[in-house]
Scaffold this active site. Structure first.
Site, mmCIF file in Angstrom:
data_model
loop_
_atom_site.group_PDB
_atom_site.id
_atom_site.type_symbol
_atom_site.label_atom_id
_atom_site.label_comp_id
_atom_site.label_asym_id
_atom_site.label_seq_id
_atom_site.Cartn_x
_atom_site.Cartn_y
_atom_site.Cartn_z
ATOM 1 C CE LYS A 84 4.603 -44.575 -72.638
ATOM 2 N NZ LYS A 84 5.601 -44.267 -73.658
ATOM 3 N N GLY B 28 6.641 -37.907 -70.788
ATOM 4 C CA GLY B 28 5.911 -36.819 -71.440
ATOM 5 C C GLY B 28 4.890 -37.461 -72.344
ATOM 6 C CG HIS B 29 2.504 -40.088 -71.274
ATOM 7 N ND1 HIS B 29 1.964 -41.049 -70.468
ATOM 8 C CD2 HIS B 29 3.807 -40.438 -71.436
ATOM 9 C CE1 HIS B 29 2.894 -41.940 -70.158
ATOM 10 N NE2 HIS B 29 4.019 -41.581 -70.725
ATOM 11 C CG ASP C 268 9.113 -40.408 -76.174
ATOM 12 O OD1 ASP C 268 8.447 -40.081 -75.181
ATOM 13 O OD2 ASP C 268 10.333 -40.172 -76.295
HETATM 14 P P1 GDP Z 1 4.164 -41.166 -75.171
HETATM 15 O O1 GDP Z 1 5.273 -40.778 -74.268
HETATM 16 O O2 GDP Z 1 4.199 -42.620 -75.518
HETATM 17 O O3 GDP Z 1 2.806 -40.744 -74.680
HETATM 18 O O4 GDP Z 1 4.423 -40.388 -76.549
HETATM 19 P P2 GDP Z 1 4.836 -38.829 -76.714
HETATM 20 O O5 GDP Z 1 3.639 -38.001 -76.468
HETATM 21 O O6 GDP Z 1 6.075 -38.515 -75.953
HETATM 22 O O7 GDP Z 1 5.267 -38.805 -78.224
HETATM 23 C C1 GDP Z 1 4.397 -39.185 -79.249
HETATM 24 C C2 GDP Z 1 4.247 -37.998 -80.225
HETATM 25 O O8 GDP Z 1 3.648 -38.442 -81.426
HETATM 26 C C3 GDP Z 1 3.347 -36.904 -79.714
HETATM 27 O O9 GDP Z 1 3.766 -35.671 -80.245
HETATM 28 C C4 GDP Z 1 1.977 -37.284 -80.256
HETATM 29 O O10 GDP Z 1 1.114 -36.169 -80.414
HETATM 30 C C5 GDP Z 1 2.364 -37.847 -81.595
HETATM 31 N N1 GDP Z 1 1.532 -38.944 -82.113
HETATM 32 C C6 GDP Z 1 0.865 -39.908 -81.436
HETATM 33 N N2 GDP Z 1 0.316 -40.789 -82.301
HETATM 34 C C7 GDP Z 1 0.647 -40.364 -83.545
HETATM 35 C C8 GDP Z 1 0.404 -40.876 -84.871
HETATM 36 O O11 GDP Z 1 -0.222 -41.905 -85.077
HETATM 37 N N3 GDP Z 1 0.922 -40.154 -85.902
HETATM 38 C C9 GDP Z 1 1.648 -39.015 -85.714
HETATM 39 N N4 GDP Z 1 2.114 -38.386 -86.790
HETATM 40 N N5 GDP Z 1 1.901 -38.523 -84.485
HETATM 41 C C10 GDP Z 1 1.426 -39.202 -83.423
HETATM 42 P P1 IMO Z 2 7.556 -41.577 -71.913
HETATM 43 O O1 IMO Z 2 6.661 -42.078 -70.822
HETATM 44 C C1 IMO Z 2 11.519 -41.714 -73.776
HETATM 45 C C2 IMO Z 2 14.939 -42.123 -71.068
HETATM 46 C C3 IMO Z 2 15.879 -40.942 -70.935
HETATM 47 C C4 IMO Z 2 17.172 -41.672 -70.639
HETATM 48 C C5 IMO Z 2 16.738 -42.842 -69.767
HETATM 49 C C6 IMO Z 2 16.901 -42.610 -68.274
HETATM 50 O O2 IMO Z 2 7.276 -40.222 -72.399
HETATM 51 O O3 IMO Z 2 7.623 -42.608 -73.013
HETATM 52 P P2 IMO Z 2 15.604 -41.066 -66.514
HETATM 53 O O4 IMO Z 2 15.461 -39.592 -66.437
HETATM 54 O O5 IMO Z 2 14.323 -41.813 -66.556
HETATM 55 O O6 IMO Z 2 16.534 -41.622 -65.460
HETATM 56 O O7 IMO Z 2 16.365 -41.332 -67.914
HETATM 57 O O8 IMO Z 2 15.374 -43.049 -70.075
HETATM 58 N N1 IMO Z 2 13.516 -41.830 -70.799
HETATM 59 C C7 IMO Z 2 12.583 -41.748 -71.747
HETATM 60 N N2 IMO Z 2 12.671 -41.814 -73.084
HETATM 61 N N3 IMO Z 2 10.317 -41.574 -73.188
HETATM 62 C C8 IMO Z 2 10.195 -41.520 -71.846
HETATM 63 O O9 IMO Z 2 8.991 -41.512 -71.208
HETATM 64 C C9 IMO Z 2 11.368 -41.566 -71.066
HETATM 65 N N4 IMO Z 2 11.602 -41.518 -69.724
HETATM 66 C C10 IMO Z 2 12.923 -41.702 -69.580
HETATM 67 O O10 IMO Z 2 15.941 -40.197 -72.111
HETATM 68 O O11 IMO Z 2 17.703 -42.190 -71.828
HETATM 69 MG MG MG Z 3 6.819 -39.357 -74.172
#
Ligand code: GDP
Ligand code: IMO
Ligand code: MG
Length: 408
Positions: A15, A39-40, A12
């Site tokens: 990416k 979840g991206h 999270d």
């Molecule tokens: P990922 O799994 O690495 O793709 O990240 P996620 O999408 O799960 O979580 C990142 C969250 O932060 C999302 O809600 C993005 O919209 C938000 N986000 C990404 N970059 C920034 C940033 O520079 N500032 C803020 N405030 N939010 C960001």
């Molecule tokens: P993105 O790509 C954050 C965590 C789960 C749990 C552990 C194992 O959005 O960064 P799983 O269901 O994969 O066997 O769970 O890994 N986890 C993540 N945490 N971002 C993710 O993906 C994750 N994918 C799995 O919360 O602790």
């Molecule tokens: Mg994510």
């Protein structure tokens, strides 16, 4: 040219946003690992897109996106996601492909995943998407790959319900099937992004085992599972937040002890919107852990870092970052393998001054407040890795580029 983008923390990190931003200059985006546990998020002019299986280049009308060999794919989730994109006006047909080496998540896996985690004395807190089951079956050589769907001999061990279920998806999956290595070879002079899922500290080998996911989220995964060899990787980018978060259980040395109303922990969760994109769970929050980040840089050959969420610190007077651990009276700057050590590790914190100014509209490095630049330059020095991109908000355009990854 091949640019790999991985998470350098516990997932999270942003990416999705960074892959989407950089995909403007790429032709192909390959997601190399994980499944619907990821979840991206991408935000475009206020509209939010949450991707789980589909690579983050999909929002451009002309990019090819490929679900790579290291992925574990639940067809129901995949076609649901594609339908949702279609409903938002994204035409995906003819440019979404799946590696024939990718594995499938079959219907019973999700329940098995949840049951297995509930049985653990110390649950991992999995996403319940059947990911661990699919990778376990892959390792025991009992998994089903995309390449196996039309090979009846590979399906003999499946129950009749699973076979019928597979039959139902077969006609939709097979047109998307490609030989990834051959595809990339025949599109030789393209610029490709290799999108990681999860993060270095959730990787099955380099992460905080057993509190990890079960795929390869390290940079090496892009080679093993992205259809190229390790020496074909031109650049590895590691994305990290200005602070740290973690969803699910497991050690987290810099986690804020106080998560009560009015605490810094709750403030960061609110301002940073730190709730899981896949499960909606509140993310655990803490200061940036530079010991962990430096470890992630080393074991992934990260040659450039991407800093995100810097804007979340806008209103703070001061904040801290971890530069070492005290473990049982011993000081270390190395990231330990032992869960016991990580659980008792007391962070050594260094204080930084805040900038008390909104940076969401800043587009050049020089326009960032001095205190923000001092924080950035300290991170670069500590990790011995330059920060080439800085994200100051969730929208695609809230991005500062100091150096393009496409320059060799
Ligand atoms: P990922 O799994 O690495 O793709 O990240 P996620 O999408 O799960 O979580 C990142 C969250 O932060 C999302 O809600 C993005 O919209 C938000 N986000 C990404 N970059 C920034 C940033 O520079 N500032 C803020 N405030 N939010 C960001
Ligand atoms: P993105 O790509 C954050 C965590 C789960 C749990 C552990 C194992 O959005 O960064 P799983 O269901 O994969 O066997 O769970 O890994 N986890 C993540 N945490 N971002 C993710 O993906 C994750 N994918 C799995 O919360 O602790
Ligand atoms: Mg994510």
């Amino acid at each position: 040219m091949n640019v790999v983008i991985i998470g350098a923390q516990w997932g999270d990190e942003g990416k999705g946003k960074i892959v989407d931003f950089l995909a403007a200059d790429a032709q192909i985006v390959v997601r190399f690992s994980g499944g619907a546990n990821a979840g991206h998020t991408i935000v475009l002019g206020g509209e939010r897109f949450a991707l789980h299986l589909v690579p983050s280049g999909i929002l451009y009308p002309d990019k090819t996106v490929i679900l790579g060999s290291g992925m574990v794919i639940d067809p129901e989730a995949l076609f649901g996601e594609l339908r949702d994109l279609e409903n938002k006006g994204i035409d995906w047909k003819g440019r979404v492909f799946i590696s024939d080496r990718a594995h499938l998540v079959l219907p019973g896996y999700r329940e098995m995943d949840r049951e297995a985690d509930a049985r653990r004395a110390k649950p991992i807190g999995t996403t319940g998407k059947g990911i661990g089951i699919a990778y376990a079956l892959k390792a025991s050589r009992d998994g089903i790959r995309i390449a196996d769907i039309d090979n009846i001999e590979r399906l003999v061990n499946l129950g009749s319900e699973d076979r019928e279920w597979l039959f139902q998806w077969k006609d939709r999956l097979l047109p998307l099937k490609i030989d990834l290595a051959a595809y990339l070879r025949s599109h030789r002079n393209t610029w490709r992004l290799f999108e990681g899922a999860q993060g270095a500290l959730l990787d099955i080998d380099t992460g905080t085992y057993p509190f990890v996911s079960s795929g390869m989220s390290c940079a090496a995964g892009a080679a093993a599972q992205g259809g190229i060899g390790p020496r074909a990787i031109d650049r590895v980018l590691g994305v990290f937040k200005a602070y740290s978060t973690r969803v699910g259980n497991g050690p987290f040395p810099t986690e804020f002890a106080d998560d009560s109303p009015g605490s810094l922990s709750q403030y960061i969760r609110k301002v940073g919107n730190e709730y899981g994109t896949t499960t909606g769970r509140p993310r655990r929050c803490g200061y940036l852990d530079l010991v962990a980040l430096r470890y992630a840089c080393a074991v992934n050959s990260i040659d450039r870092l991407v800093l995100t969420h810097l804007d979340v610190y806008d209103a703070l007077e001061e904040f801290e970052a971890c530069i070492g651990y005290h473990i049982d009276g011993r000081l270390t700057e190395d990231f330990p393998a032992s869960i016991g050590d990580l659980e008792v590790a007391q962070p050594v914190l260094r204080t930084f001054k805040g900038w008390k100014r909104s940076i969401g509209n800043t587009r050049t490095y020089g326009d960032l407040p001095l205190n923000a630049r001092e924080y950035i330059e300290f991170i670069e020095e500590f990790t011995e890795t330059p920060i080439s991109i800085i994200s100051v908000g969730s929208d695609r355009n809230q991005t500062i580029v100091r150096e393009s990854p496409w320059i060799r």
